[in-house]
Design an enzyme around this catalytic site. Structure first.
Site, PDB file in Angstrom:
ATOM      1  N   LYS A  46     -18.099  27.251  22.687  1.00  0.00           N
ATOM      2  CA  LYS A  46     -19.110  26.489  23.668  1.00  0.00           C
ATOM      3  C   LYS A  46     -19.788  27.311  24.733  1.00  0.00           C
ATOM      4  O   LYS A  46     -19.204  27.981  25.634  1.00  0.00           O
ATOM      5  CB  LYS A  46     -18.224  25.453  24.510  1.00  0.00           C
ATOM      6  CG  LYS A  46     -19.206  24.440  25.497  1.00  0.00           C
ATOM      7  CD  LYS A  46     -18.658  23.778  26.329  1.00  0.00           C
ATOM      8  CE  LYS A  46     -18.386  22.210  25.938  1.00  0.00           C
ATOM      9  NZ  LYS A  46     -17.735  21.756  26.800  1.00  0.00           N
TER      10      LYS A  46
ATOM     11  N   ASP B  96     -13.767  12.689  33.476  1.00  0.00           N
ATOM     12  CA  ASP B  96     -15.047  12.475  32.672  1.00  0.00           C
ATOM     13  C   ASP B  96     -14.584  12.056  31.232  1.00  0.00           C
ATOM     14  O   ASP B  96     -14.946  12.346  30.328  1.00  0.00           O
ATOM     15  CB  ASP B  96     -15.738  13.875  32.541  1.00  0.00           C
ATOM     16  CG  ASP B  96     -16.939  13.923  32.087  1.00  0.00           C
ATOM     17  OD1 ASP B  96     -17.716  12.421  32.126  1.00  0.00           O
ATOM     18  OD2 ASP B  96     -17.867  14.778  31.978  1.00  0.00           O
TER      19      ASP B  96
ATOM     20  N   GLY C 250     -24.970  23.046  27.443  1.00  0.00           N
ATOM     21  CA  GLY C 250     -25.423  24.263  26.351  1.00  0.00           C
ATOM     22  C   GLY C 250     -24.859  23.700  25.058  1.00  0.00           C
ATOM     23  O   GLY C 250     -24.465  22.468  24.805  1.00  0.00           O
ATOM     24  N   SER C 251     -24.670  24.619  24.200  1.00  0.00           N
ATOM     25  CA  SER C 251     -24.617  24.259  22.623  1.00  0.00           C
ATOM     26  C   SER C 251     -23.199  24.637  22.377  1.00  0.00           C
ATOM     27  O   SER C 251     -22.516  25.701  22.908  1.00  0.00           O
ATOM     28  CB  SER C 251     -25.448  24.804  21.719  1.00  0.00           C
ATOM     29  OG  SER C 251     -26.644  24.579  21.954  1.00  0.00           O
TER      30      SER C 251
ATOM     31  N   GLY D 297     -24.300  19.396  21.171  1.00  0.00           N
ATOM     32  CA  GLY D 297     -24.710  19.847  22.440  1.00  0.00           C
ATOM     33  C   GLY D 297     -24.583  19.126  23.647  1.00  0.00           C
ATOM     34  O   GLY D 297     -24.500  17.789  23.429  1.00  0.00           O
ATOM     35  N   GLY D 298     -24.268  19.530  24.818  1.00  0.00           N
ATOM     36  CA  GLY D 298     -24.014  18.893  25.855  1.00  0.00           C
ATOM     37  C   GLY D 298     -24.668  19.118  27.056  1.00  0.00           C
ATOM     38  O   GLY D 298     -25.676  20.010  26.937  1.00  0.00           O
ATOM     39  N   GLY D 299     -24.281  18.809  28.238  1.00  0.00           N
ATOM     40  CA  GLY D 299     -25.032  18.902  29.601  1.00  0.00           C
ATOM     41  C   GLY D 299     -24.990  20.461  29.881  1.00  0.00           C
ATOM     42  O   GLY D 299     -25.901  20.936  30.598  1.00  0.00           O
TER      43      GLY D 299
HETATM   44  N1  LIG Z   1     -13.426  21.967  19.769  1.00  0.00           N
HETATM   45  C1  LIG Z   1     -14.098  21.426  18.997  1.00  0.00           C
HETATM   46  N2  LIG Z   1     -14.238  21.336  17.793  1.00  0.00           N
HETATM   47  C2  LIG Z   1     -15.302  20.492  17.172  1.00  0.00           C
HETATM   48  N3  LIG Z   1     -16.444  20.198  17.539  1.00  0.00           N
HETATM   49  C3  LIG Z   1     -16.455  20.398  19.108  1.00  0.00           C
HETATM   50  C4  LIG Z   1     -15.337  21.040  19.830  1.00  0.00           C
HETATM   51  N4  LIG Z   1     -15.939  21.006  21.236  1.00  0.00           N
HETATM   52  C5  LIG Z   1     -17.089  20.254  21.105  1.00  0.00           C
HETATM   53  N5  LIG Z   1     -17.469  19.942  19.890  1.00  0.00           N
HETATM   54  C6  LIG Z   1     -18.778  18.996  19.364  1.00  0.00           C
HETATM   55  O1  LIG Z   1     -19.849  19.560  20.419  1.00  0.00           O
HETATM   56  C7  LIG Z   1     -20.183  18.264  21.015  1.00  0.00           C
HETATM   57  C8  LIG Z   1     -20.771  18.711  22.169  1.00  0.00           C
HETATM   58  O2  LIG Z   1     -19.651  18.962  23.178  1.00  0.00           O
HETATM   59  P1  LIG Z   1     -20.194  19.171  24.822  1.00  0.00           P
HETATM   60  O3  LIG Z   1     -18.623  18.785  25.390  1.00  0.00           O
HETATM   61  O4  LIG Z   1     -20.817  20.485  25.068  1.00  0.00           O
HETATM   62  O5  LIG Z   1     -21.047  18.001  25.078  1.00  0.00           O
HETATM   63  P2  LIG Z   1     -20.733  16.284  25.229  1.00  0.00           P
HETATM   64  O6  LIG Z   1     -19.411  15.983  25.382  1.00  0.00           O
HETATM   65  O7  LIG Z   1     -21.764  15.838  24.340  1.00  0.00           O
HETATM   66  O8  LIG Z   1     -21.808  16.061  26.563  1.00  0.00           O
HETATM   67  P3  LIG Z   1     -21.023  16.506  28.084  1.00  0.00           P
HETATM   68  O9  LIG Z   1     -21.875  17.557  28.491  1.00  0.00           O
HETATM   69  O10 LIG Z   1     -21.450  15.427  28.838  1.00  0.00           O
HETATM   70  O11 LIG Z   1     -19.482  16.783  27.981  1.00  0.00           O
HETATM   71  C9  LIG Z   1     -18.979  17.355  20.900  1.00  0.00           C
HETATM   72  O12 LIG Z   1     -19.328  15.964  20.855  1.00  0.00           O
HETATM   73  C10 LIG Z   1     -18.498  17.604  19.586  1.00  0.00           C
HETATM   74  O13 LIG Z   1     -19.196  17.062  18.525  1.00  0.00           O
HETATM   75 MG   LIG Z   2     -18.322  17.039  26.370  1.00  0.00          MG
END
Ligand SMILES: Nc1ncnc2c1ncn2[C@@H]1O[C@H](COP(=O)(O)OP(=O)(O)OP(=O)(O)O)[C@@H](O)[C@H]1O
Ligand SMILES: [Mg+2]
Length: 381
Positions: free
Chosen positions: A105, A201, A82-83, A78-80
């Site tokens: 996402k 980023d 959502g999931s 999950g990030g900023g």
């Molecule tokens: N294409 C993908 N394949 C596998 N896992 C993924 C993929 N995209 C994202 N993830 C997983 O989901 C997590 C969350 O991604 P997300 O980009 O939403 O958040 P983040 O990078 O941790 O924070 P931010 O919102 O700051 O970017 C990632 O760290 C990764 O573990």
């Molecule tokens: Mg991210």
């Protein structure tokens, strides 16, 4: 998750500062809100001029099937915004598509202007760029208030998960250099594109790894078209992630490709030291990795003391010195003194060691998925 800045997510550090924007964001945002697409036809209209990659417009119902109704045990992270869920597109769902695993996402339902803009930025940028070191966008969903992105599935998750995990084996030196090389090639491609792109980023959570540890950049929500003509920079609201953003960008809002180079230097430092760019659990003077490590990078004798102890000395000293000097130059406070991403790619090439041997030796791989995104490696019997 990264220390992102976003105003509507106070629990993380993602915040925007509009101090330097040329127009009040509320006025601009109101204007731009009306331009945001609200259905796939409008998205494709917007993509018409730039689109080189075909994208599939999924319905929300299809995404429910793909993700098993967004099951909790399918959450990859999950990030900023959502999931992210693991999903699977089966042949019978979409004719003509091979059965493939995907990452889905889902932008949280806050419907914020910024959230929609970032979703759209990703659709536009990843709909026109393709490179082995950029994650592939397969499609999107734009239905009612739902904004979703569907990417190729990256089996090993993010560099952040791998580098700082307490359950995974430490990444060997050769793999760290492979990741640094792949991510540098991704950024160099963006900076050298016909219409250059600033990624804005760059951080370990946005670098994803496939089974062979090929690194691919994901998350183009903050990406920006680079300066054109004789302009040296673009002026933007200050968005990014504490601990990674270049100091001059934070102070002035002036964004250049060299801002990405600074963030690249921070990630390289994380790969070298195994420490996070910001770590509140460390003694005060060690909490900011760059402040702490920068003066030590040039001192060959002290350098080895800050290399990740989990490597247990298993690295080539010359290679470590070269990578440390590279990080040092990337982190120069004067942006013009930083190297270009292309120079960084060239410097990293000789530091590549065959990863085949070390991958086989240290981590014959079985991947077990566990809730909340940690991928565990297990020794083969
Ligand atoms: N294409 C993908 N394949 C596998 N896992 C993924 C993929 N995209 C994202 N993830 C997983 O989901 C997590 C969350 O991604 P997300 O980009 O939403 O958040 P983040 O990078 O941790 O924070 P931010 O919102 O700051 O970017 C990632 O760290 C990764 O573990
Ligand atoms: Mg991210």
């Amino acid at each position: 998750m990264g220390n992102c800045w976003c105003g509507w997510e106070p629990s993380v550090y993602r915040v925007s500062s509009n101090a330097k924007s040329e127009q009040s964001p509320s006025v601009r945002e109101r204007k731009e809100d009306s331009k945001l697409p609200s259905n796939p036809e409008e998205v494709e209209d917007l993509r018409r001029d730039s689109a080189t990659n075909p994208l599939i417009a999924f319905t929300f119902n299809e995404l429910k099937i793909i993700t098993g109704n967004f099951r909790h045990d399918r959450v990859l992270g999950g990030g900023g915004f959502g999931s992210v869920y693991k999903g699977f597109i089966s042949e019978d769902l979409r004719e003509g598509l091979p059965p493939i695993p995907v990452a889905v996402k889902v932008h949280d339902g806050d419907n914020s202007h910024q959230g929609h803009r970032e979703w759209l930025a990703e659709v536009i940028f990843l709909g026109q760029l393709s490179h082995p070191n950029l994650v592939k966008l397969i499609g999107y969903c734009c239905e009612d208030q739902q904004r979703v992105l569907i990417y190729e599935y990256m089996a090993r998750g993010s560099v952040e998960n791998n580098l700082f995990s307490r359950v995974l084996l430490p990444l060997p030196w050769s793999i760290r250099m492979k990741i640094a090389f792949g991510a540098a090639k991704g950024l160099a491609f963006l900076h050298e594109a016909e219409k250059p792109v600033i990624y804005r980023d760059f951080k370990t959570s946005n670098i994803l790894l496939d089974l062979d540890y090929n690194a691919k950049l994901s998350d183009f929500g903050l990406a920006k078209d680079g300066p054109v003509g004789d302009k040296s920079h673009v002026s933007t609201r200050i968005m990014g992630t504490y601990g990674y953003a270049a100091p001059e960008y934070i102070m002035t809002g002036h964004l250049t490709p060299r801002s990405d180079v600074y963030s690249y230097g921070v990630v390289l430092l994380e790969l070298l030291t195994g420490r996070k760019s910001l770590d509140k659990s460390r003694p005060a003077r060690e909490q900011n990795l760059t402040d702490w490590a920068l003066p030590l990078l040039k001192e060959k004798k002290k350098l080895l003391n800050i290399i990740d102890p989990r490597l247990e000395g298993d690295y080539p000293i010359k290679g470590v010195n070269k990578a440390a000097m590279l990080a040092y130059h990337c982190l120069n406070r004067n942006p013009k003194a930083r190297p270009l991403m292309r120079d960084i790619v060239d410097s990293l090439e000789p530091l590549q060691v065959s990863t085949e041997v070390s991958t086989e030796k240290t981590m014959p791989t079985v991947i077990i998925e566990v809730p909340n995104a940690e991928l565990k490696r297990k020794e083969d019997a």
